[in-house]
Design an enzyme around this catalytic site. Structure first.
Site, PDB file in Angstrom:
ATOM      1  N   GLU A  12      27.157   5.318  25.643  1.00  0.00           N
ATOM      2  CA  GLU A  12      28.240   5.039  26.020  1.00  0.00           C
ATOM      3  C   GLU A  12      29.241   5.084  24.646  1.00  0.00           C
ATOM      4  O   GLU A  12      30.401   5.586  24.946  1.00  0.00           O
ATOM      5  CB  GLU A  12      28.617   3.626  26.705  1.00  0.00           C
ATOM      6  CG  GLU A  12      28.121   3.666  28.047  1.00  0.00           C
ATOM      7  CD  GLU A  12      28.658   2.094  28.723  1.00  0.00           C
ATOM      8  OE1 GLU A  12      29.293   1.182  27.978  1.00  0.00           O
ATOM      9  OE2 GLU A  12      28.642   2.184  30.013  1.00  0.00           O
TER      10      GLU A  12
ATOM     11  N   CYS B 292      35.135  -4.329  30.571  1.00  0.00           N
ATOM     12  CA  CYS B 292      34.711  -3.404  31.360  1.00  0.00           C
ATOM     13  C   CYS B 292      34.893  -3.411  32.903  1.00  0.00           C
ATOM     14  O   CYS B 292      34.540  -2.327  33.613  1.00  0.00           O
ATOM     15  CB  CYS B 292      32.903  -3.343  31.429  1.00  0.00           C
ATOM     16  SG  CYS B 292      32.270  -2.989  29.752  1.00  0.00           S
TER      17      CYS B 292
ATOM     18  N   HIS C 124      35.051   5.015  33.935  1.00  0.00           N
ATOM     19  CA  HIS C 124      34.319   4.393  34.899  1.00  0.00           C
ATOM     20  C   HIS C 124      34.911   2.672  34.733  1.00  0.00           C
ATOM     21  O   HIS C 124      35.494   2.578  33.890  1.00  0.00           O
ATOM     22  CB  HIS C 124      32.838   4.478  34.510  1.00  0.00           C
ATOM     23  CG  HIS C 124      32.396   3.693  33.372  1.00  0.00           C
ATOM     24  ND1 HIS C 124      31.149   2.751  33.429  1.00  0.00           N
ATOM     25  CD2 HIS C 124      32.813   3.280  32.440  1.00  0.00           C
ATOM     26  CE1 HIS C 124      30.993   2.241  32.351  1.00  0.00           C
ATOM     27  NE2 HIS C 124      31.941   2.294  31.648  1.00  0.00           N
TER      28      HIS C 124
ATOM     29  N   HIS D  44      38.230   2.601  32.419  1.00  0.00           N
ATOM     30  CA  HIS D  44      38.328   3.040  30.933  1.00  0.00           C
ATOM     31  C   HIS D  44      37.196   4.307  30.834  1.00  0.00           C
ATOM     32  O   HIS D  44      36.602   4.702  31.664  1.00  0.00           O
ATOM     33  CB  HIS D  44      37.844   2.032  29.998  1.00  0.00           C
ATOM     34  CG  HIS D  44      36.576   1.423  30.060  1.00  0.00           C
ATOM     35  ND1 HIS D  44      36.076   0.580  31.381  1.00  0.00           N
ATOM     36  CD2 HIS D  44      35.342   1.653  29.402  1.00  0.00           C
ATOM     37  CE1 HIS D  44      34.754   0.516  31.119  1.00  0.00           C
ATOM     38  NE2 HIS D  44      34.279   0.873  30.311  1.00  0.00           N
TER      39      HIS D  44
ATOM     40  N   HIS E 157      34.775   6.988  28.351  1.00  0.00           N
ATOM     41  CA  HIS E 157      33.736   7.122  27.292  1.00  0.00           C
ATOM     42  C   HIS E 157      33.606   8.397  27.103  1.00  0.00           C
ATOM     43  O   HIS E 157      33.605   9.534  27.829  1.00  0.00           O
ATOM     44  CB  HIS E 157      32.524   6.346  27.528  1.00  0.00           C
ATOM     45  CG  HIS E 157      32.340   5.010  27.726  1.00  0.00           C
ATOM     46  ND1 HIS E 157      32.499   4.041  26.739  1.00  0.00           N
ATOM     47  CD2 HIS E 157      32.414   4.109  28.976  1.00  0.00           C
ATOM     48  CE1 HIS E 157      32.372   2.692  27.274  1.00  0.00           C
ATOM     49  NE2 HIS E 157      32.324   2.910  28.537  1.00  0.00           N
TER      50      HIS E 157
ATOM     51  N   HIS F  83      34.405  14.713  32.708  1.00  0.00           N
ATOM     52  CA  HIS F  83      35.877  14.709  33.035  1.00  0.00           C
ATOM     53  C   HIS F  83      36.022  14.176  34.625  1.00  0.00           C
ATOM     54  O   HIS F  83      36.714  14.502  35.342  1.00  0.00           O
ATOM     55  CB  HIS F  83      36.525  15.990  32.887  1.00  0.00           C
ATOM     56  CG  HIS F  83      37.085  16.204  31.440  1.00  0.00           C
ATOM     57  ND1 HIS F  83      35.902  16.753  30.481  1.00  0.00           N
ATOM     58  CD2 HIS F  83      38.031  15.743  30.634  1.00  0.00           C
ATOM     59  CE1 HIS F  83      36.401  16.502  29.333  1.00  0.00           C
ATOM     60  NE2 HIS F  83      37.447  16.096  29.397  1.00  0.00           N
TER      61      HIS F  83
END
Length: 142
Positions: A129, A22, A13, A26, A28, A67
């Site tokens: 996260e 952010c 996201h 990237h 998580h 995913h």
């Protein structure tokens, strides 16, 4: 009595307009916890079978978000990712809100609540996260 189950899913996201890191795409390994309750235990002495809760959360959330790339609908990356992932359009989730932990928690709460059988109440959903960074939403909160 309450029953809690924990899940993980991996997703990418970014927070469009964020002033820090952010803002960049990237990923998580998210942790999702779900707590349900019932007014009375069933004939087997359970709130709900763990396997049934796992199957419900898998269908409502994990099958869609694991995913996947989670972006705001207006993010300019949406069409770019859609074009390079044309063979898997379901792995791009364009949300009506920024894909923050707060918004993902809200969306997960709504999707899971709608999927629960009669007599089972969704008490709490939390999306993490990473260690020490998460958001929980409890029944009765906006």
């Amino acid at each position: 009595m309450r029953l809690t189950s924990e899940f993980t899913f991996d997703a990418a996201h970014r927070i469009l307009g964020h002033s820090g890191k952010c803002a960049y795409l990237h990923g998580h390994t998210y942790r999702l916890t779900v707590t349900v309750s019932a007014g009375a235990l069933d004939a087997l002495g359970m709130v709900m079978d763990f396997d049934d809760l796992r199957a419900l959360v898998k269908k409502a959330i994990l099958d869609r978000w694991d995913h996947a790339t989670l972006l705001s609908r207006g993010d300019p990356l949406v069409p770019a990712i859609a074009s390079v992932q044309a063979d898997a359009p379901e792995r791009l989730i364009a949300l009506d809100a920024p894909p923050t932990a707060e918004q993902l928690t809200r969306l997960a709460f709504a999707a899971i609540r709608e999927s629960l059988p009669v007599g089972i109440t969704l008490e709490r959903v939390a999306v993490w996260e990473g260690p020490g960074s998460g958001r929980a939403l409890c029944r009765g909160e906006a």
